[in-house]
Design a protein around this motif. Structure first.
Motif, PDB file in Angstrom:
ATOM      1  N   PRO A   1       0.927  -1.372   0.011  1.00 34.89           N
ATOM      2  CA  PRO A   1       0.063  -0.057  -0.089  1.00 34.89           C
ATOM      3  C   PRO A   1       0.876   1.253  -0.008  1.00 34.89           C
ATOM      4  N   LYS A   2       0.275   2.385  -0.613  1.00 35.35           N
ATOM      5  CA  LYS A   2       1.147   3.699  -0.669  1.00 35.35           C
ATOM      6  C   LYS A   2       1.311   4.185   0.505  1.00 35.35           C
ATOM      7  N   LYS A   3       0.588   4.005   1.526  1.00 36.71           N
ATOM      8  CA  LYS A   3       0.417   4.627   2.765  1.00 36.71           C
ATOM      9  C   LYS A   3       1.904   4.126   3.692  1.00 36.71           C
ATOM     10  N   TRP A   4       2.123   2.820   3.326  1.00 33.06           N
ATOM     11  CA  TRP A   4       3.374   2.190   4.095  1.00 33.06           C
ATOM     12  C   TRP A   4       4.453   2.619   3.229  1.00 33.06           C
ATOM     13  N   LEU A   5       4.282   2.720   1.864  1.00 33.41           N
ATOM     14  CA  LEU A   5       5.518   3.299   1.093  1.00 33.41           C
ATOM     15  C   LEU A   5       6.082   4.620   1.247  1.00 33.41           C
ATOM     16  N   ASN A   6       5.053   5.526   1.435  1.00 35.07           N
ATOM     17  CA  ASN A   6       5.477   6.838   1.814  1.00 35.07           C
ATOM     18  C   ASN A   6       6.362   7.184   3.037  1.00 35.07           C
ATOM     19  N   LYS A   7       6.179   6.050   4.202  1.00 34.67           N
ATOM     20  CA  LYS A   7       6.970   6.133   5.305  1.00 34.67           C
ATOM     21  C   LYS A   7       8.272   5.791   4.986  1.00 34.67           C
ATOM     22  N   ILE A   8       8.690   5.063   4.042  1.00 33.35           N
ATOM     23  CA  ILE A   8      10.120   4.204   3.553  1.00 33.35           C
ATOM     24  C   ILE A   8      10.622   5.076   2.299  1.00 33.35           C
ATOM     25  N   HIS A   9       9.992   6.391   2.018  1.00 28.28           N
ATOM     26  CA  HIS A   9      10.243   7.031   0.790  1.00 28.28           C
ATOM     27  C   HIS A   9      10.472   6.195  -0.394  1.00 28.28           C
ATOM     28  N   LEU A  10       9.472   5.363  -0.733  1.00 28.00           N
ATOM     29  CA  LEU A  10       9.458   4.577  -2.098  1.00 28.00           C
ATOM     30  C   LEU A  10       8.135   4.904  -2.758  1.00 28.00           C
ATOM     31  N   SER A  11       8.188   4.825  -4.046  1.00 25.50           N
ATOM     32  CA  SER A  11       6.997   5.042  -4.912  1.00 25.50           C
ATOM     33  C   SER A  11       6.210   3.841  -5.248  1.00 25.50           C
ATOM     34  N   ARG A  12       6.984   2.513  -5.309  1.00 21.72           N
ATOM     35  CA  ARG A  12       6.240   1.250  -5.560  1.00 21.72           C
ATOM     36  C   ARG A  12       6.912   0.025  -4.885  1.00 21.72           C
ATOM     37  N   LEU A  13       6.417  -0.687  -4.292  1.00 18.04           N
ATOM     38  CA  LEU A  13       7.157  -1.976  -3.784  1.00 18.04           C
ATOM     39  C   LEU A  13       6.346  -3.233  -4.219  1.00 18.04           C
ATOM     40  N   GLN A  14       6.843  -4.157  -4.893  1.00 17.87           N
ATOM     41  CA  GLN A  14       6.076  -5.259  -5.319  1.00 17.87           C
ATOM     42  C   GLN A  14       6.937  -6.638  -5.209  1.00 17.87           C
ATOM     43  N   THR A  15       6.435  -7.608  -4.712  1.00 19.99           N
ATOM     44  CA  THR A  15       6.991  -8.963  -4.464  1.00 19.99           C
ATOM     45  C   THR A  15       6.309  -9.924  -5.339  1.00 19.99           C
ATOM     46  N   TYR A  16       6.771 -10.988  -5.609  1.00 15.90           N
ATOM     47  CA  TYR A  16       6.197 -11.757  -6.615  1.00 15.90           C
ATOM     48  C   TYR A  16       7.019 -13.105  -6.560  1.00 15.90           C
ATOM     49  N   VAL A  17       6.201 -14.121  -7.037  1.00 16.98           N
ATOM     50  CA  VAL A  17       6.720 -15.458  -7.196  1.00 16.98           C
ATOM     51  C   VAL A  17       6.076 -16.269  -8.211  1.00 16.98           C
ATOM     52  N   THR A  18       7.031 -16.708  -9.149  1.00 14.34           N
ATOM     53  CA  THR A  18       6.403 -17.292 -10.376  1.00 14.34           C
ATOM     54  C   THR A  18       6.939 -18.761 -10.264  1.00 14.34           C
ATOM     55  N   GLY A  19       6.028 -19.815 -10.675  1.00 18.88           N
ATOM     56  CA  GLY A  19       6.200 -20.948 -10.740  1.00 18.88           C
ATOM     57  C   GLY A  19       6.176 -21.680 -12.142  1.00 18.88           C
ATOM     58  N   GLN A  20       6.856 -22.559 -12.753  1.00 18.67           N
ATOM     59  CA  GLN A  20       6.738 -22.933 -14.083  1.00 18.67           C
ATOM     60  C   GLN A  20       6.766 -24.404 -13.968  1.00 18.67           C
ATOM     61  N   ASN A  21       5.787 -24.977 -14.623  1.00 23.39           N
ATOM     62  CA  ASN A  21       6.051 -26.774 -14.581  1.00 23.39           C
ATOM     63  C   ASN A  21       5.739 -27.209 -13.246  1.00 23.39           C
ATOM     64  N   LEU A  22       4.641 -26.649 -12.720  1.00 22.05           N
ATOM     65  CA  LEU A  22       4.423 -27.100 -11.268  1.00 22.05           C
ATOM     66  C   LEU A  22       3.910 -28.402 -11.140  1.00 22.05           C
ATOM     67  N   PHE A  23       3.012 -28.780 -11.750  1.00 23.76           N
ATOM     68  CA  PHE A  23       2.410 -30.320 -11.826  1.00 23.76           C
ATOM     69  C   PHE A  23       1.904 -30.792 -12.962  1.00 23.76           C
ATOM     70  N   THR A  24       2.093 -31.986 -13.302  1.00 27.83           N
ATOM     71  CA  THR A  24       1.274 -32.609 -14.389  1.00 27.83           C
ATOM     72  C   THR A  24       0.411 -33.557 -13.965  1.00 27.83           C
ATOM     73  N   LEU A  25      -0.890 -33.770 -14.442  1.00 25.05           N
ATOM     74  CA  LEU A  25      -1.666 -34.719 -14.192  1.00 25.05           C
ATOM     75  C   LEU A  25      -2.022 -35.759 -15.429  1.00 25.05           C
ATOM     76  N   THR A  26      -1.410 -36.826 -15.361  1.00 25.76           N
ATOM     77  CA  THR A  26      -1.520 -37.779 -16.399  1.00 25.76           C
ATOM     78  C   THR A  26      -1.339 -39.129 -16.192  1.00 25.76           C
ATOM     79  N   LYS A  27      -1.742 -40.037 -16.905  1.00 25.21           N
ATOM     80  CA  LYS A  27      -1.655 -41.597 -16.661  1.00 25.21           C
ATOM     81  C   LYS A  27      -0.392 -42.146 -17.529  1.00 25.21           C
ATOM     82  N   TYR A  28       0.350 -41.349 -18.418  1.00 23.41           N
ATOM     83  CA  TYR A  28       1.435 -41.394 -19.154  1.00 23.41           C
ATOM     84  C   TYR A  28       2.575 -42.039 -18.272  1.00 23.41           C
ATOM     85  N   LYS A  29       3.143 -43.262 -18.657  1.00 21.73           N
ATOM     86  CA  LYS A  29       4.156 -43.951 -18.023  1.00 21.73           C
ATOM     87  C   LYS A  29       5.408 -43.253 -18.184  1.00 21.73           C
TER      88      LYS A  29
END
Length: 91
Positions: free
Chosen positions: A26-54
């Motif tokens: 939120p902007k109100k938190w960022l104003n206190k630490i003098h930042l205009s934007r702060l974003q954290t993220y997590v990206t997952g690739q190929n996390l799971f596959t459902l199949t009966k393939y052997k």
């Protein structure tokens, strides 16, 4: 050469290929630490596959784009799984 269906199996699958979750602080938190934007993220690739393939992975093809041998699996390595964490900061 005679074709055989001896090693043919169902290669249907459902895969979570890529997903990203992010949080913008939120902007109100960022104003206190003098930042205009702060974003954290997590990206997952190929996390799971459902199949009966052997095999390792129903999506891989040992011969790439070769239309003659397309769909042949000779134990090709599966796609890698990755989890990426990140932080975007703007001053």
């Amino acid at each position: 050469n005679h074709n055989s269906s001896c090693f043919v199996e169902d290669g249907s699958y459902l895969r979570l290929k890529t997903v990203t979750l992010s949080y913008n602080f939120p902007k109100k938190w960022l104003n206190k630490i003098h930042l205009s934007r702060l974003q954290t993220y997590v990206t997952g690739q190929n996390l799971f596959t459902l199949t009966k393939y052997k095999g390792y992975d129903p999506e891989v093809n040992a011969f790439g784009g070769d239309s003659v041998a397309q769909g042949v699996d000779y134990g090709t390595y599966p796609q890698s799984r990755a989890v990426i964490f990140g932080l975007n900061v703007e001053f």
